[in-house]
Design an enzyme around this catalytic site. Sequence first.
Site, PDB file in Angstrom:
ATOM      1  N   ARG A 294       1.073  -1.257  -0.289  1.00  0.00           N
ATOM      2  CA  ARG A 294       0.301  -0.264  -0.370  1.00  0.00           C
ATOM      3  C   ARG A 294       0.274   1.192   0.437  1.00  0.00           C
ATOM      4  O   ARG A 294       0.369   2.539  -0.702  1.00  0.00           O
ATOM      5  CB  ARG A 294      -0.952  -0.343   1.192  1.00  0.00           C
ATOM      6  CG  ARG A 294      -1.617  -0.991   1.212  1.00  0.00           C
ATOM      7  CD  ARG A 294      -3.199  -0.772   2.012  1.00  0.00           C
ATOM      8  NE  ARG A 294      -3.978  -2.092   1.397  1.00  0.00           N
ATOM      9  CZ  ARG A 294      -4.572  -2.300   2.890  1.00  0.00           C
ATOM     10  NH1 ARG A 294      -4.690  -2.412   3.631  1.00  0.00           N
ATOM     11  NH2 ARG A 294      -6.349  -3.157   2.344  1.00  0.00           N
ATOM     12  N   TYR A 429      -5.410  -0.793  -7.332  1.00  0.00           N
ATOM     13  CA  TYR A 429      -5.552  -1.885  -6.662  1.00  0.00           C
ATOM     14  C   TYR A 429      -5.111  -2.030  -5.321  1.00  0.00           C
ATOM     15  O   TYR A 429      -4.550  -1.139  -4.966  1.00  0.00           O
ATOM     16  CB  TYR A 429      -4.335  -2.998  -7.739  1.00  0.00           C
ATOM     17  CG  TYR A 429      -2.919  -2.310  -8.358  1.00  0.00           C
ATOM     18  CD1 TYR A 429      -2.319  -1.280  -7.478  1.00  0.00           C
ATOM     19  CD2 TYR A 429      -2.817  -1.890  -9.616  1.00  0.00           C
ATOM     20  CE1 TYR A 429      -1.763  -0.053  -7.919  1.00  0.00           C
ATOM     21  CE2 TYR A 429      -1.239  -2.052  -9.754  1.00  0.00           C
ATOM     22  CZ  TYR A 429      -1.119  -0.920  -9.650  1.00  0.00           C
ATOM     23  OH  TYR A 429       0.496  -0.936  -9.775  1.00  0.00           O
ATOM     24  N   GLU A 430      -4.765  -2.760  -4.747  1.00  0.00           N
ATOM     25  CA  GLU A 430      -4.488  -2.678  -3.501  1.00  0.00           C
ATOM     26  C   GLU A 430      -5.217  -2.111  -2.677  1.00  0.00           C
ATOM     27  O   GLU A 430      -4.794  -1.717  -1.548  1.00  0.00           O
ATOM     28  CB  GLU A 430      -2.420  -2.114  -3.437  1.00  0.00           C
ATOM     29  CG  GLU A 430      -1.376  -3.235  -4.193  1.00  0.00           C
ATOM     30  CD  GLU A 430      -1.589  -4.924  -3.902  1.00  0.00           C
ATOM     31  OE1 GLU A 430      -1.638  -4.911  -2.498  1.00  0.00           O
ATOM     32  OE2 GLU A 430      -1.348  -5.272  -4.994  1.00  0.00           O
ATOM     33  N   GLY A 431      -6.156  -2.141  -2.942  1.00  0.00           N
ATOM     34  CA  GLY A 431      -7.798  -1.823  -1.985  1.00  0.00           C
ATOM     35  C   GLY A 431      -7.725  -0.605  -2.541  1.00  0.00           C
ATOM     36  O   GLY A 431      -6.933   0.383  -2.487  1.00  0.00           O
TER      37      GLY A 431
END
Length: 557
Positions: A294, A429-431
């Site tokens: 993140r 992406y990645e949350g």
Amino acid sequence: MTYRAPITEIQFLLDHVLDGARVAASDAFAEADAETCAAILAEAAKLAETQLAPLNTVGDLHPARLENGIVRTSPGFPEGYKAIAEGGWIGMAADTEFGGMGMPMVLTSAVNELLASACLSLSLNPLMCQGQIEAITAHASDALRALYLPKLISGEWSGTMNLTEPQAGSDVGALSSKAEANDDGSFAITGQKIFISWGDHDCAGNIVHLVLARLPDAPGGTKGISLFIVPKFIPDASGKPGAANSLRVVSLEHKMGLHGSPTAVMSYEGATGWMVGAPGGGMAAMFTMMNNARLGVGIQGLSQAELALQKALAFAAERKQGRSPIKGGTGMILDHADVRRNLMVMKSQTQVARAICLDCAISLDLAHAQSDPAMIARAAFLTPIAKAFGTDTGAEVASLGIQVHGGMGYIEETGAAQIYRDARITAIYEGTNGIQAMDLVGRKLADGGAAARALLDEIAITAKASPELAAAHKALVAATDWMLGAEMNDRAAGAQPYLRAFALVLGGHYLLKGAAIDDSRKPLADFHLRQPMAAVAGLCAAACQGAAPLYADALGA
């Protein structure tokens, strides 16, 4: 425009705004002194500017392709990956026991910015490796660490993260991939995963997949998920790639951007894997990797903002249109007030994003070095802000870069459009950034607001020198109080404006600190305080509206 690594700006932040010397003052990172860090940044800049930057357009025009079950990467990418690996850049933050440099995350993050600005598609590969290295270091057995870490750190092998399935995106607990025990202590992994960045390629000798799957008797939801190492080639007795595992690339996604990065649909068909950590501990292990990623993705957003800013400034200084509106002007569009306003927004937001990301990285380093609960909480609080604001900034600044180019920005040959196309995925992406914002107002305020108030107290000291920052700080304090007293769905409704308000106020704090050291930085700080940060009052008001207005309209459903 030729990309130039902004190492002077990075060094100024570390030396004068963020007190980066605290990291080298700790026993854990004593070797990361100023001279060493400067030398490392200089070498990374050389790699980025000379070897990687020329690959950026190549990757966009000549995407990775799947041929007879084999993924062929863009021309020059294997050589670029080899240069990254041989330079030791993949294992910068990794444990020296397994061949890493043991450098702090803040230096790794600064280097990652340079590599990503040069060629985002290619730099995504080592970023995935770095996250996997951290997860294996923290959770795997001694035997797995000894086998996999040296090869991942050296870049001989590369790593991926396998979470998402067609029916299980953000709701990871809905996955259907299964793991069944074999007689030898390994597991047979079966299932399909989608959106796997660098899921297969021709740059490394083996590809190590970290795969989430469920044991037969495990409970539903996230509590029943375990994590497994599943290599493309099963290591033989000597640790070298042996027999091909029972996995394959089904297809590569056709994407809006990041064409040089092969994003695969992966099928596991009884593939051999080994458990990382305890049964049911998959999400804890994966979050180690995701938290690393993140911040790394926030850095990716920042990298594209820097690239867009450099390209737009160069274009504006060379593009002649109409008469100059100012006395003694150059006659270029850089003279025009609206163009300059766009460029000032781009510059201020890029600098703010960089400061937030590096502050987060320093906090992570000090949390590791000191085991200080307050610093651990500070790092955790800054992580969703770094990811969301960094990636929003990447897309917004890239969009403004197209605007500065005018019609030429919409033409692919200028390269401005590629930056936007590449940057846009980082907010997803990645949350997604909505998930980051909900994490901020949920988990990160679960301490009663202690971490938030500690940051607000830091800002309050700087705000004594600025009425604008003081007013924005007051509004943010009130919004934080409201969040702490609100129901969770009401918090979620205002989460994104709250996160952005926090980022903009942090930006005023950082830029004012820099201006106090260097007078030449005062105009940009004043601009941020009076224009971008002027939105904070409205953002805080929006953050405190609650969820009811969002459900008053049926939205045609």
